[in-house]
Design a protein around this motif. Structure first.
Motif, PDB file in Angstrom:
ATOM      1  N   SER A 174       0.806  -1.210   0.000  1.00 33.38           N
ATOM      2  CA  SER A 174       0.000   0.000   0.000  1.00 33.38           C
ATOM      3  C   SER A 174       0.844   1.268   0.000  1.00 33.38           C
ATOM      4  CB  SER A 174      -0.920   0.014   1.226  1.00 33.38           C
ATOM      5  OG  SER A 174      -0.162  -0.081   2.422  1.00 33.38           O
ATOM      6  N   GLN A 175       2.044   1.226   0.586  1.00 35.12           N
ATOM      7  CA  GLN A 175       2.806   2.447   0.698  1.00 35.12           C
ATOM      8  C   GLN A 175       3.357   2.881  -0.661  1.00 35.12           C
ATOM      9  OE1 GLN A 175       3.721  -0.448   1.895  1.00 35.12           O
ATOM     10  NE2 GLN A 175       5.941  -0.777   1.945  1.00 35.12           N
ATOM     11  N   ASN A 176       3.487   4.182  -0.818  1.00 30.65           N
ATOM     12  CA  ASN A 176       4.017   4.742  -2.056  1.00 30.65           C
ATOM     13  C   ASN A 176       5.529   4.550  -2.090  1.00 30.65           C
ATOM     14  OD1 ASN A 176       4.919   6.598  -4.110  1.00 30.65           O
ATOM     15  ND2 ASN A 176       2.903   7.538  -3.978  1.00 30.65           N
ATOM     16  N   LEU A 177       6.027   4.048  -3.211  1.00 22.62           N
ATOM     17  CA  LEU A 177       7.448   3.750  -3.328  1.00 22.62           C
ATOM     18  C   LEU A 177       8.202   4.787  -4.158  1.00 22.62           C
ATOM     19  CD1 LEU A 177       7.342  -0.084  -3.955  1.00 22.62           C
ATOM     20  CD2 LEU A 177       8.210   1.069  -1.928  1.00 22.62           C
TER      21      LEU A 177
ATOM     22  N   LYS B 219       6.460  -3.141  -6.803  1.00 20.13           N
ATOM     23  CA  LYS B 219       7.115  -4.421  -6.585  1.00 20.13           C
ATOM     24  C   LYS B 219       6.421  -5.513  -7.372  1.00 20.13           C
ATOM     25  CE  LYS B 219       8.875  -3.337  -1.975  1.00 20.13           C
ATOM     26  NZ  LYS B 219       8.921  -3.761  -0.544  1.00 20.13           N
ATOM     27  N   VAL B 220       7.203  -6.512  -7.759  1.00 18.86           N
ATOM     28  CA  VAL B 220       6.683  -7.677  -8.475  1.00 18.86           C
ATOM     29  C   VAL B 220       7.168  -8.909  -7.719  1.00 18.86           C
ATOM     30  CG1 VAL B 220       6.487  -8.854 -10.689  1.00 18.86           C
ATOM     31  CG2 VAL B 220       6.921  -6.384 -10.635  1.00 18.86           C
ATOM     32  N   LYS B 221       6.239  -9.705  -7.235  1.00 13.89           N
ATOM     33  CA  LYS B 221       6.607 -10.878  -6.455  1.00 13.89           C
ATOM     34  C   LYS B 221       7.309 -11.921  -7.314  1.00 13.89           C
ATOM     35  CE  LYS B 221       3.046 -10.851  -2.833  1.00 13.89           C
ATOM     36  NZ  LYS B 221       1.919 -11.610  -2.242  1.00 13.89           N
ATOM     37  N   LYS B 222       8.121 -12.740  -6.674  1.00 14.61           N
ATOM     38  CA  LYS B 222       8.783 -13.846  -7.351  1.00 14.61           C
ATOM     39  C   LYS B 222       7.756 -14.711  -8.069  1.00 14.61           C
ATOM     40  CE  LYS B 222      11.669 -17.924  -6.490  1.00 14.61           C
ATOM     41  NZ  LYS B 222      12.410 -18.712  -5.477  1.00 14.61           N
ATOM     42  N   GLY B 223       7.992 -14.975  -9.351  1.00 15.12           N
ATOM     43  CA  GLY B 223       7.091 -15.802 -10.147  1.00 15.12           C
ATOM     44  C   GLY B 223       5.948 -15.043 -10.789  1.00 15.12           C
ATOM     45  N   ALA B 224       5.772 -13.769 -10.438  1.00 10.46           N
ATOM     46  CA  ALA B 224       4.688 -12.968 -11.025  1.00 10.46           C
ATOM     47  C   ALA B 224       5.106 -12.440 -12.394  1.00 10.46           C
ATOM     48  CB  ALA B 224       4.319 -11.812 -10.111  1.00 10.46           C
TER      49      ALA B 224
ATOM     50  N   SER C 234      15.524  -9.358 -10.191  1.00 12.90           N
ATOM     51  CA  SER C 234      15.885  -9.837 -11.519  1.00 12.90           C
ATOM     52  C   SER C 234      14.675 -10.459 -12.205  1.00 12.90           C
ATOM     53  CB  SER C 234      17.020 -10.867 -11.429  1.00 12.90           C
ATOM     54  OG  SER C 234      16.671 -11.938 -10.580  1.00 12.90           O
ATOM     55  N   PHE C 235      14.741 -10.513 -13.535  1.00 22.51           N
ATOM     56  CA  PHE C 235      13.646 -11.017 -14.357  1.00 22.51           C
ATOM     57  C   PHE C 235      14.204 -11.942 -15.430  1.00 22.51           C
ATOM     58  CE2 PHE C 235      11.873  -7.294 -12.452  1.00 22.51           C
ATOM     59  CZ  PHE C 235      10.508  -7.493 -12.395  1.00 22.51           C
TER      60      PHE C 235
ATOM     61  N   GLU D 128      11.596  -5.050  -7.935  1.00 23.37           N
ATOM     62  CA  GLU D 128      10.974  -3.727  -7.982  1.00 23.37           C
ATOM     63  C   GLU D 128      11.373  -3.044  -9.291  1.00 23.37           C
ATOM     64  OE1 GLU D 128      11.646   0.326  -5.503  1.00 23.37           O
ATOM     65  OE2 GLU D 128      11.134  -1.437  -4.293  1.00 23.37           O
ATOM     66  N   VAL D 129      10.397  -2.423  -9.945  1.00 21.74           N
ATOM     67  CA  VAL D 129      10.644  -1.758 -11.226  1.00 21.74           C
ATOM     68  C   VAL D 129      10.146  -0.324 -11.202  1.00 21.74           C
ATOM     69  CG1 VAL D 129      10.546  -3.906 -12.553  1.00 21.74           C
ATOM     70  CG2 VAL D 129       8.453  -2.567 -12.224  1.00 21.74           C
ATOM     71  N   CYS D 130      10.730   0.475 -12.074  1.00 23.05           N
ATOM     72  CA  CYS D 130      10.277   1.848 -12.291  1.00 23.05           C
ATOM     73  C   CYS D 130       9.601   1.904 -13.660  1.00 23.05           C
ATOM     74  CB  CYS D 130      11.443   2.824 -12.270  1.00 23.05           C
ATOM     75  SG  CYS D 130      12.380   2.849 -10.727  1.00 23.05           S
ATOM     76  N   PRO D 131       8.264   2.027 -13.706  1.00 21.02           N
ATOM     77  CA  PRO D 131       7.580   2.119 -14.993  1.00 21.02           C
ATOM     78  C   PRO D 131       7.724   3.514 -15.589  1.00 21.02           C
ATOM     79  CG  PRO D 131       5.991   2.293 -13.216  1.00 21.02           C
ATOM     80  CD  PRO D 131       7.334   2.071 -12.565  1.00 21.02           C
TER      81      PRO D 131
END
Length: 247
Positions: free
Chosen positions: A9-12, A47-52, A71-72, A116-119
């Protein structure tokens, strides 16, 4: 499926100028005011969870994604449903470039660990790049790097045997991690051996044999996903015919 969404929920959001991988990412070489303008395009890191899945093949292009943490892997599916891994991305590298030509993603991007990514909204990025030549230059360099990587991959698949491919992969991973301030001789691989095999065009049993060969030569020690390079020069000698490591 739509793009991944934040699971917290928190802003990153934070400025690019405070980012730990600034020197490796799109803002490289930009002035302070230019970085501030680029930062306005990043609505919110997430954030993107592992496997997502960050995006899937066929999804429309909305954003490019700068990897900040984690990593991806990127991959495509063959006609018979088998996965072909096309790359691995770590902090400071960009995801989503595959969609620029057609406005549709050509591959899947999946997190290998909690990441974690920056779109960066692509339409807005294009507009800002027209106003900032330095930003356009950086974008061109990133696209060129992708072309060089593809050429290097073709050279590796065409000219290297299985042990040389595995050595090149480990050296590449070592160099990329070292550039980011991590150890070049002791690291953890986030991908499975099957995924490495897919990327290198090798069967799982060939990967396992290659690891044993490198170990028997005293070049590396690999336990599970933990890697220790024992003889960096010896590992490089397996690639004397390759003028540059994969990027």
């Amino acid at each position: 499926m739509s793009e991944a969404r934040p699971f917290q929920s928190q802003n990153l959001k934070s400025a690019c100028s405070n980012c730990s991988v600034l020197e490796l990412c799109l803002p490289l070489g930009l002035t302070g005011p230019e970085i501030e303008r680029l930062d306005t395009l990043i609505v919110q890191r997430f954030k993107v969870k592992k496997g997502a899945t960050l995006y899937r093949a066929g999804d429309p292009l909305r954003s490019l994604y700068a990897v900040r943490i984690g990593s991806f892997k990127t991959s495509v599916l063959s006609v018979d449903g088998r996965e072909q891994v096309t790359g691995f991305q770590i902090p400071g590298e960009m995801l989503g470039l595959d969609a620029i030509s057609t406005d549709l993603h050509a591959c899947n991007a999946v997190a290998l660990e909690d990441s974690e990514v920056c779109p960066i909204h692509f339409a807005h990025l294009e507009k800002l790049a027209r106003e900032l030549p330095s930003l356009q230059h950086n974008l061109n360099k990133i696209l060129s790097r992708e072309i060089v990587r593809d050429h290097d991959m073709l050279m590796m698949l065409g000219n290297m045997n299985s042990d040389e491919r595995l050595a090149a992969f480990l050296l590449n991973w070592s160099q990329r991690l070292n550039t980011r301030g991590y150890s070049s001789t002791s690291f953890v691989l986030k991908m499975r051996r099957e995924e490495i095999g897919s990327y290198l065009g090798l069967r799982l049993e060939t990967i396992c044999r290659g690891i044993a060969h490198l170990r028997d030569q005293g070049l590396v020690e690999i336990n599970g996903r933990d890697v220790k390079i024992l003889n960096m020069d010896g590992l490089k000698q397996l690639n004397v015919g390759c003028h540059r490591n994969l990027h």
